[in-house]
Scaffold this motif. Sequence first.
Motif, PDB file in Angstrom:
ATOM      1  N   TYR A 114       0.825  -1.215   0.000  1.00  0.00           N
ATOM      2  CA  TYR A 114       0.000   0.000   0.000  1.00  0.00           C
ATOM      3  C   TYR A 114       0.858   1.265   0.000  1.00  0.00           C
ATOM      4  O   TYR A 114       0.516   2.259  -0.637  1.00  0.00           O
ATOM      5  CB  TYR A 114      -1.003  -0.016   1.158  1.00  0.00           C
ATOM      6  CG  TYR A 114      -2.141  -0.981   0.877  1.00  0.00           C
ATOM      7  CD1 TYR A 114      -3.056  -0.714  -0.129  1.00  0.00           C
ATOM      8  CD2 TYR A 114      -2.264  -2.174   1.567  1.00  0.00           C
ATOM      9  CE1 TYR A 114      -4.078  -1.597  -0.434  1.00  0.00           C
ATOM     10  CE2 TYR A 114      -3.289  -3.069   1.276  1.00  0.00           C
ATOM     11  CZ  TYR A 114      -4.187  -2.767   0.273  1.00  0.00           C
ATOM     12  OH  TYR A 114      -5.194  -3.644  -0.033  1.00  0.00           O
ATOM     13  N   CYS A 149     -10.471  -3.089   4.631  1.00  0.00           N
ATOM     14  CA  CYS A 149      -9.229  -3.269   5.391  1.00  0.00           C
ATOM     15  C   CYS A 149      -9.352  -4.170   6.612  1.00  0.00           C
ATOM     16  O   CYS A 149      -8.337  -4.629   7.134  1.00  0.00           O
ATOM     17  CB  CYS A 149      -8.679  -1.905   5.821  1.00  0.00           C
ATOM     18  SG  CYS A 149      -9.813  -0.956   6.840  1.00  0.00           S
ATOM     19  N   ASP A 162      -0.337   0.673  13.550  1.00  0.00           N
ATOM     20  CA  ASP A 162      -0.809  -0.690  13.299  1.00  0.00           C
ATOM     21  C   ASP A 162      -2.018  -0.882  14.216  1.00  0.00           C
ATOM     22  O   ASP A 162      -1.864  -1.173  15.409  1.00  0.00           O
ATOM     23  CB  ASP A 162       0.294  -1.710  13.599  1.00  0.00           C
ATOM     24  CG  ASP A 162      -0.171  -3.135  13.312  1.00  0.00           C
ATOM     25  OD1 ASP A 162      -1.391  -3.348  13.190  1.00  0.00           O
ATOM     26  OD2 ASP A 162       0.693  -4.032  13.214  1.00  0.00           O
ATOM     27  N   CYS A 163      -3.183  -0.710  13.669  1.00  0.00           N
ATOM     28  CA  CYS A 163      -4.419  -0.721  14.475  1.00  0.00           C
ATOM     29  C   CYS A 163      -4.787  -2.121  14.944  1.00  0.00           C
ATOM     30  O   CYS A 163      -5.758  -2.292  15.673  1.00  0.00           O
ATOM     31  CB  CYS A 163      -5.579  -0.153  13.665  1.00  0.00           C
ATOM     32  SG  CYS A 163      -5.292   1.500  13.064  1.00  0.00           S
ATOM     33  N   TYR A 164      -4.011  -3.134  14.497  1.00  0.00           N
ATOM     34  CA  TYR A 164      -4.348  -4.509  14.877  1.00  0.00           C
ATOM     35  C   TYR A 164      -3.386  -5.066  15.927  1.00  0.00           C
ATOM     36  O   TYR A 164      -3.544  -6.204  16.355  1.00  0.00           O
ATOM     37  CB  TYR A 164      -4.375  -5.416  13.639  1.00  0.00           C
ATOM     38  CG  TYR A 164      -5.215  -4.853  12.502  1.00  0.00           C
ATOM     39  CD1 TYR A 164      -6.234  -3.919  12.750  1.00  0.00           C
ATOM     40  CD2 TYR A 164      -5.003  -5.232  11.191  1.00  0.00           C
ATOM     41  CE1 TYR A 164      -6.999  -3.386  11.719  1.00  0.00           C
ATOM     42  CE2 TYR A 164      -5.769  -4.701  10.150  1.00  0.00           C
ATOM     43  CZ  TYR A 164      -6.749  -3.775  10.426  1.00  0.00           C
ATOM     44  OH  TYR A 164      -7.502  -3.244   9.405  1.00  0.00           O
ATOM     45  N   LYS A 189     -19.614   2.672  -0.735  1.00  0.00           N
ATOM     46  CA  LYS A 189     -19.155   3.326   0.501  1.00  0.00           C
ATOM     47  C   LYS A 189     -19.973   4.589   0.782  1.00  0.00           C
ATOM     48  O   LYS A 189     -20.325   4.874   1.924  1.00  0.00           O
ATOM     49  CB  LYS A 189     -17.660   3.660   0.406  1.00  0.00           C
ATOM     50  CG  LYS A 189     -16.763   2.427   0.410  1.00  0.00           C
ATOM     51  CD  LYS A 189     -15.302   2.776   0.685  1.00  0.00           C
ATOM     52  CE  LYS A 189     -14.573   3.352  -0.483  1.00  0.00           C
ATOM     53  NZ  LYS A 189     -13.165   3.669  -0.201  1.00  0.00           N
ATOM     54  N   ASP A 246      -3.797   4.643   9.645  1.00  0.00           N
ATOM     55  CA  ASP A 246      -3.459   3.519   8.765  1.00  0.00           C
ATOM     56  C   ASP A 246      -2.046   3.078   9.117  1.00  0.00           C
ATOM     57  O   ASP A 246      -1.223   3.881   9.556  1.00  0.00           O
ATOM     58  CB  ASP A 246      -3.517   3.946   7.289  1.00  0.00           C
ATOM     59  CG  ASP A 246      -3.570   2.769   6.338  1.00  0.00           C
ATOM     60  OD1 ASP A 246      -4.644   2.530   5.754  1.00  0.00           O
ATOM     61  OD2 ASP A 246      -2.545   2.064   6.180  1.00  0.00           O
ATOM     62  N   ILE A 247      -1.782   1.806   8.885  1.00  0.00           N
ATOM     63  CA  ILE A 247      -0.431   1.290   9.185  1.00  0.00           C
ATOM     64  C   ILE A 247       0.585   1.807   8.168  1.00  0.00           C
ATOM     65  O   ILE A 247       1.770   1.924   8.469  1.00  0.00           O
ATOM     66  CB  ILE A 247      -0.436  -0.254   9.223  1.00  0.00           C
ATOM     67  CG1 ILE A 247       0.872  -0.790   9.798  1.00  0.00           C
ATOM     68  CG2 ILE A 247      -0.726  -0.842   7.849  1.00  0.00           C
ATOM     69  CD1 ILE A 247       0.868  -2.290  10.040  1.00  0.00           C
ATOM     70  N   GLY A 275      -7.758   2.396   8.873  1.00  0.00           N
ATOM     71  CA  GLY A 275      -7.322   1.810   7.595  1.00  0.00           C
ATOM     72  C   GLY A 275      -7.727   2.762   6.486  1.00  0.00           C
ATOM     73  O   GLY A 275      -8.201   2.349   5.430  1.00  0.00           O
ATOM     74  N   GLN A 284     -12.998   0.481   5.748  1.00  0.00           N
ATOM     75  CA  GLN A 284     -13.345   0.148   4.365  1.00  0.00           C
ATOM     76  C   GLN A 284     -12.234  -0.658   3.696  1.00  0.00           C
ATOM     77  O   GLN A 284     -11.098  -0.195   3.581  1.00  0.00           O
ATOM     78  CB  GLN A 284     -13.621   1.433   3.576  1.00  0.00           C
ATOM     79  CG  GLN A 284     -14.716   2.304   4.192  1.00  0.00           C
ATOM     80  CD  GLN A 284     -16.058   1.588   4.332  1.00  0.00           C
ATOM     81  OE1 GLN A 284     -16.347   0.634   3.599  1.00  0.00           O
ATOM     82  NE2 GLN A 284     -16.875   2.022   5.275  1.00  0.00           N
TER      83      GLN A 284
HETATM   84  N1  SAM Z   1     -10.005   2.387   3.489  1.00  0.00           N
HETATM   85  C1  SAM Z   1      -9.286   2.839   2.319  1.00  0.00           C
HETATM   86  C2  SAM Z   1     -10.197   2.899   1.124  1.00  0.00           C
HETATM   87  O1  SAM Z   1     -11.298   2.367   1.179  1.00  0.00           O
HETATM   88  O2  SAM Z   1      -9.804   3.515   0.129  1.00  0.00           O
HETATM   89  C3  SAM Z   1      -8.053   1.973   2.038  1.00  0.00           C
HETATM   90  C4  SAM Z   1      -8.336   0.539   1.723  1.00  0.00           C
HETATM   91  S1  SAM Z   1      -6.901  -0.412   1.270  1.00  0.00           S
HETATM   92  C5  SAM Z   1      -7.617  -1.630   0.267  1.00  0.00           C
HETATM   93  C6  SAM Z   1      -6.538  -1.309   2.755  1.00  0.00           C
HETATM   94  C7  SAM Z   1      -5.831  -0.479   3.805  1.00  0.00           C
HETATM   95  O3  SAM Z   1      -5.740  -1.215   5.025  1.00  0.00           O
HETATM   96  C8  SAM Z   1      -4.416  -0.111   3.410  1.00  0.00           C
HETATM   97  O4  SAM Z   1      -4.257   1.281   3.394  1.00  0.00           O
HETATM   98  C9  SAM Z   1      -3.569  -0.774   4.492  1.00  0.00           C
HETATM   99  O5  SAM Z   1      -2.380  -0.082   4.785  1.00  0.00           O
HETATM  100  C10 SAM Z   1      -4.556  -0.798   5.658  1.00  0.00           C
HETATM  101  N2  SAM Z   1      -4.155  -1.718   6.734  1.00  0.00           N
HETATM  102  C11 SAM Z   1      -3.780  -3.011   6.606  1.00  0.00           C
HETATM  103  N3  SAM Z   1      -3.399  -3.496   7.802  1.00  0.00           N
HETATM  104  C12 SAM Z   1      -3.546  -2.491   8.708  1.00  0.00           C
HETATM  105  C13 SAM Z   1      -3.285  -2.365  10.102  1.00  0.00           C
HETATM  106  N4  SAM Z   1      -2.762  -3.386  10.793  1.00  0.00           N
HETATM  107  N5  SAM Z   1      -3.552  -1.187  10.712  1.00  0.00           N
HETATM  108  C14 SAM Z   1      -4.043  -0.144   9.995  1.00  0.00           C
HETATM  109  N6  SAM Z   1      -4.280  -0.186   8.665  1.00  0.00           N
HETATM  110  C15 SAM Z   1      -4.043  -1.348   8.029  1.00  0.00           C
END
Ligand code: SAM
Length: 335
Positions: A27, A171, A144-146, A54, A115-116, A93, A169
């Motif tokens: 990403y 994510c 890292d929200c997880y 969305k 977002d991570i 995310g 969304q």
């Molecule tokens: N929500 C946005 C959208 O709809 O356009 C981005 C979606 S993108 C498909 C997935 C996102 O999830 C990425 O930006 C990725 O970095 C984020 N993501 C994945 N693992 C994550 C984590 N552990 N903590 C926060 N964000 C995370």
Amino acid sequence: MSNEPDGANEPPRKKLAGDVGVVVEHYNSRPDVGVVQRLESPILGLKNFNNWVKSVLITRFAHPVLSKGSTSNGYSGPGRGRGGGAGKVLDMGCGKGGDMTKWAKARVREVFAVDIAAISVDQARSRWESMRGPRFDASFAALDCYTEPLSKAFPPAKLAQPFDVVSMQFCMHYAFETVQKARCMLENVSRYLRTGGVFIGTIPNAEQLLEHLDEIPPNAEELSFGNSVYKIRFEERNERPVFGHKYWFYLQDAVENVPEYIVRWDNFVQMAAEYKLYPIYKEEFHQVFEEHQEHPEFGPLMVRMKVVDANGESAMDEDQWEAANIYIAFAFEKR
Ligand code: SAM
């Protein structure tokens, strides 16, 4: 309002190991293409459709006008007709800030975007900064929200007032690598969400993915399915763990073989209840389309967002339309 980096302890931008490292790298390295290049995407119709879904979710469940009990948009199904409002939003995310305009249109007061992928967060901030017209307040942080609590990204004063809406969304499924990550994610969703607040999101449809997996002939070289637009490849046919059930996802012009995890709906609902989150809406994307295509607000919105043309002709070819239904949209309410 703040557009300075939030949280004194913003995590350093180091490379992460394992699947999460692949996700972040992917990403972070995707360019934030401008409007013109975005219009040239070979899957523009599908991208527009995903954005429309969305918008429907955000308008139905996170719109302050609707929240005051108005049914003026003519919608008669479940939605935010029961008090509250989307003053303060957590976009978890958030990616490159693809939903910033949607939040503006929903007339929210404040958005916390995390977002991570730190580079994506910077791009989300730039997108917010360059928005024209009246803007909501916004705070941005890489987290890292997880695996880490939201309190690591934002100081207590910023989190003192609860969120009205949490949005995840495309994510949330990355959290289902382990039970610990899924629980950390749900804790971050629920902890600062007010009672009566809503948690909305979009995730791959596990049921459908597993049905496709079952349909793969036993002698197939690879455990994969898809079409010209998307490809999903599992590593294992028979072992189906509740967490960490991994597959590789490819979506043309969007996702380059990234590891993702199955989210079993029943398991998700059961866990969410432990965090006082209860489902109020769940539909496959095709169903979201069926439900809203004739709607007085969302029907014309579909034309404006170029999902269909003025004659109702879809901007998606068959493969894009099939790929669209990999996903489901959901809403939970905190009680
Ligand atoms: N929500 C946005 C959208 O709809 O356009 C981005 C979606 S993108 C498909 C997935 C996102 O999830 C990425 O930006 C990725 O970095 C984020 N993501 C994945 N693992 C994550 C984590 N552990 N903590 C926060 N964000 C995370």
